[in-house]
Design a protein around this motif. Sequence first.
Motif, PDB file in Angstrom:
ATOM      1  N   ARG A   1       0.823  -1.218   0.000  1.00  0.00           N
ATOM      2  CA  ARG A   1       0.000   0.000   0.000  1.00  0.00           C
ATOM      3  C   ARG A   1       0.852   1.261   0.000  1.00  0.00           C
ATOM      4  NH1 ARG A   1      -0.701   4.197   2.393  1.00  0.00           N
ATOM      5  NH2 ARG A   1       0.827   3.518   3.936  1.00  0.00           N
ATOM      6  N   ARG A   2       0.641   2.110  -0.943  1.00  0.00           N
ATOM      7  CA  ARG A   2       1.301   3.425  -0.976  1.00  0.00           C
ATOM      8  C   ARG A   2       0.243   4.477  -1.276  1.00  0.00           C
ATOM      9  NH1 ARG A   2       4.435   1.214   0.926  1.00  0.00           N
ATOM     10  NH2 ARG A   2       3.842   2.718   2.460  1.00  0.00           N
ATOM     11  N   SER A   3       0.503   5.690  -0.861  1.00  0.00           N
ATOM     12  CA  SER A   3      -0.385   6.787  -1.255  1.00  0.00           C
ATOM     13  C   SER A   3      -0.126   7.106  -2.715  1.00  0.00           C
ATOM     14  CB  SER A   3      -0.094   8.028  -0.409  1.00  0.00           C
ATOM     15  OG  SER A   3      -0.434   7.778   0.931  1.00  0.00           O
ATOM     16  N   ILE A   4      -1.179   7.079  -3.491  1.00  0.00           N
ATOM     17  CA  ILE A   4      -1.084   7.375  -4.921  1.00  0.00           C
ATOM     18  C   ILE A   4      -1.928   8.619  -5.195  1.00  0.00           C
ATOM     19  CG2 ILE A   4      -1.799   6.508  -7.217  1.00  0.00           C
ATOM     20  CD1 ILE A   4       0.826   5.207  -6.154  1.00  0.00           C
ATOM     21  N   ARG A   5      -1.366   9.522  -5.969  1.00  0.00           N
ATOM     22  CA  ARG A   5      -2.042  10.808  -6.198  1.00  0.00           C
ATOM     23  C   ARG A   5      -2.303  11.090  -7.661  1.00  0.00           C
ATOM     24  NH1 ARG A   5       1.897  11.272  -2.199  1.00  0.00           N
ATOM     25  NH2 ARG A   5       1.086  11.793  -0.121  1.00  0.00           N
ATOM     26  N   LYS A   6      -1.973  10.124  -8.510  1.00  0.00           N
ATOM     27  CA  LYS A   6      -2.273  10.249  -9.947  1.00  0.00           C
ATOM     28  C   LYS A   6      -2.950   8.965 -10.387  1.00  0.00           C
ATOM     29  CE  LYS A   6       1.719  13.261 -10.505  1.00  0.00           C
ATOM     30  NZ  LYS A   6       1.257  14.491 -11.111  1.00  0.00           N
TER      31      LYS A   6
ATOM     32  N   TRP B   1      -2.676  18.433  -2.075  1.00  0.00           N
ATOM     33  CA  TRP B   1      -2.016  17.168  -2.419  1.00  0.00           C
ATOM     34  C   TRP B   1      -0.516  17.283  -2.170  1.00  0.00           C
ATOM     35  CZ3 TRP B   1      -5.079  13.144  -4.171  1.00  0.00           C
ATOM     36  CH2 TRP B   1      -6.377  13.476  -4.579  1.00  0.00           C
ATOM     37  N   ALA B   2       0.057  16.218  -1.625  1.00  0.00           N
ATOM     38  CA  ALA B   2       1.514  16.031  -1.584  1.00  0.00           C
ATOM     39  C   ALA B   2       2.265  17.289  -1.159  1.00  0.00           C
ATOM     40  CB  ALA B   2       2.002  15.557  -2.957  1.00  0.00           C
ATOM     41  N   GLY B   3       2.131  17.627   0.106  1.00  0.00           N
ATOM     42  CA  GLY B   3       2.760  18.835   0.647  1.00  0.00           C
ATOM     43  C   GLY B   3       4.252  18.953   0.368  1.00  0.00           C
TER      44      GLY B   3
ATOM     45  N   PRO C   1      10.346   7.604   2.306  1.00  0.00           N
ATOM     46  CA  PRO C   1      11.253   7.110   3.348  1.00  0.00           C
ATOM     47  C   PRO C   1      10.475   6.554   4.542  1.00  0.00           C
ATOM     48  CG  PRO C   1      11.624   9.448   2.867  1.00  0.00           C
ATOM     49  CD  PRO C   1      10.333   9.073   2.237  1.00  0.00           C
ATOM     50  N   LYS C   2      10.883   5.392   4.978  1.00  0.00           N
ATOM     51  CA  LYS C   2      10.289   4.800   6.193  1.00  0.00           C
ATOM     52  C   LYS C   2      11.413   4.554   7.204  1.00  0.00           C
ATOM     53  CE  LYS C   2       5.941   4.188   4.722  1.00  0.00           C
ATOM     54  NZ  LYS C   2       4.833   5.003   5.263  1.00  0.00           N
ATOM     55  N   ARG C   3      11.136   4.834   8.444  1.00  0.00           N
ATOM     56  CA  ARG C   3      12.108   4.550   9.508  1.00  0.00           C
ATOM     57  C   ARG C   3      12.313   3.042   9.606  1.00  0.00           C
ATOM     58  NH1 ARG C   3      12.474   9.472  12.181  1.00  0.00           N
ATOM     59  NH2 ARG C   3      10.530  10.668  12.160  1.00  0.00           N
TER      60      ARG C   3
HETATM   61  C1  LIG Z   1      -4.125  11.451   8.557  1.00  0.00           C
HETATM   62  C2  LIG Z   1      -3.494  11.557   7.199  1.00  0.00           C
HETATM   63  C3  LIG Z   1      -3.768  12.642   6.398  1.00  0.00           C
HETATM   64  C4  LIG Z   1      -3.195  12.755   5.118  1.00  0.00           C
HETATM   65  N1  LIG Z   1      -3.518  13.814   4.340  1.00  0.00           N
HETATM   66  C5  LIG Z   1      -2.980  13.926   3.113  1.00  0.00           C
HETATM   67  C6  LIG Z   1      -3.352  15.017   2.274  1.00  0.00           C
HETATM   68  O1  LIG Z   1      -4.164  15.850   2.633  1.00  0.00           O
HETATM   69  N2  LIG Z   1      -2.789  15.097   1.044  1.00  0.00           N
HETATM   70  C7  LIG Z   1      -1.911  14.157   0.591  1.00  0.00           C
HETATM   71  O2  LIG Z   1      -1.444  14.287  -0.547  1.00  0.00           O
HETATM   72  N3  LIG Z   1      -1.554  13.092   1.354  1.00  0.00           N
HETATM   73  C8  LIG Z   1      -2.072  12.954   2.596  1.00  0.00           C
HETATM   74  N4  LIG Z   1      -1.753  11.872   3.390  1.00  0.00           N
HETATM   75  C9  LIG Z   1      -0.849  10.830   2.878  1.00  0.00           C
HETATM   76  C10 LIG Z   1       0.540  10.900   3.509  1.00  0.00           C
HETATM   77  O3  LIG Z   1       1.257  11.990   2.944  1.00  0.00           O
HETATM   78  C11 LIG Z   1       1.265   9.563   3.258  1.00  0.00           C
HETATM   79  O4  LIG Z   1       0.596   8.565   3.962  1.00  0.00           O
HETATM   80  C12 LIG Z   1       2.721   9.608   3.696  1.00  0.00           C
HETATM   81  O5  LIG Z   1       3.459  10.516   2.914  1.00  0.00           O
HETATM   82  C13 LIG Z   1       3.399   8.232   3.607  1.00  0.00           C
HETATM   83  O6  LIG Z   1       3.267   7.681   2.309  1.00  0.00           O
HETATM   84  P1  LIG Z   1       2.603   6.259   2.098  1.00  0.00           P
HETATM   85  O7  LIG Z   1       1.139   6.410   2.438  1.00  0.00           O
HETATM   86  O8  LIG Z   1       2.822   5.917   0.650  1.00  0.00           O
HETATM   87  O9  LIG Z   1       3.263   5.288   3.035  1.00  0.00           O
HETATM   88  C14 LIG Z   1      -2.301  11.736   4.649  1.00  0.00           C
HETATM   89  C15 LIG Z   1      -2.061  10.621   5.467  1.00  0.00           C
HETATM   90  C16 LIG Z   1      -2.642  10.527   6.717  1.00  0.00           C
HETATM   91  C17 LIG Z   1      -2.369   9.306   7.570  1.00  0.00           C
END
Ligand SMILES: Cc1cc2nc3c(=O)[nH]c(=O)nc-3n(C[C@H](O)[C@H](O)[C@H](O)COP(=O)(O)O)c2cc1C
Length: 188
Positions: free
Chosen positions: A10-15, A65-67, A179-181
């Motif tokens: 699982r990774r956060s995907i934005r596209k 998105w993606a601060g 990056p993950k600890r």
């Molecule tokens: C409570 C929470 C809020 C988040 N809000 C945002 C957000 O508003 N925009 C965004 O792009 N990602 C958001 N994220 C995703 C995180 O940036 C992302 O989980 C983190 O960078 C680690 O990446 P990974 O999910 O691929 O492990 C959020 C994650 C969490 C847990």
Amino acid sequence: MDVKEAVFARRSIRKFTQEPPKEEALLSMIDCARMAAFGANMQPLKFRIINDRALTDAVFDHIKWAGYLKDGAPKENERPKAYIAVFGDMNIRANGAFETDAGAAVSNMMLEAVELGLATCWLGAIDREKITGILKPAENLKLLYLLAVGYPAQESKIIDMTDGDVKYYIDNTGTVNVPKRSLEEILI
Ligand SMILES: Cc1cc2nc3c(=O)[nH]c(=O)nc-3n(C[C@H](O)[C@H](O)[C@H](O)COP(=O)(O)O)c2cc1C
């Protein structure tokens, strides 16, 4: 796919591709949210599928998105075709303590999405007031989070964290590096 495999995949995907996720898949994710652990078993959360074009367009304008990335937001043809909005029901939990329950529920949804070949991005940097104005939920429902859902049009991978730098970045292949600890670092 076993559970640990899904957790690591699982990774956060934005596209996202422009193929909409099936309603059946979104319902299956919400069904998994229902099975989460909840404080005092109150189950105070409500969920709404947002996959109507007018609504996905309207809420998009109020998401950050993606601060850490300059170019991290989805472009017009990369936007998610669906979101799941997560609400806390003040009629069930009047003290408004929804955060930990929402964490458990959203995690279940994200893992089910992995199993179904879908990608997600948990969204907390949202203008709740504006989005509430768009979604017009019942008065007892407090908007907590959006979860973007769709088919991935972006790669993202885990890397070892160096020098305590938590910032994810895009490398020259376009892959997001997260990056993950290490296990060693977080064990006390
Ligand atoms: C409570 C929470 C809020 C988040 N809000 C945002 C957000 O508003 N925009 C965004 O792009 N990602 C958001 N994220 C995703 C995180 O940036 C992302 O989980 C983190 O960078 C680690 O990446 P990974 O999910 O691929 O492990 C959020 C994650 C969490 C847990």
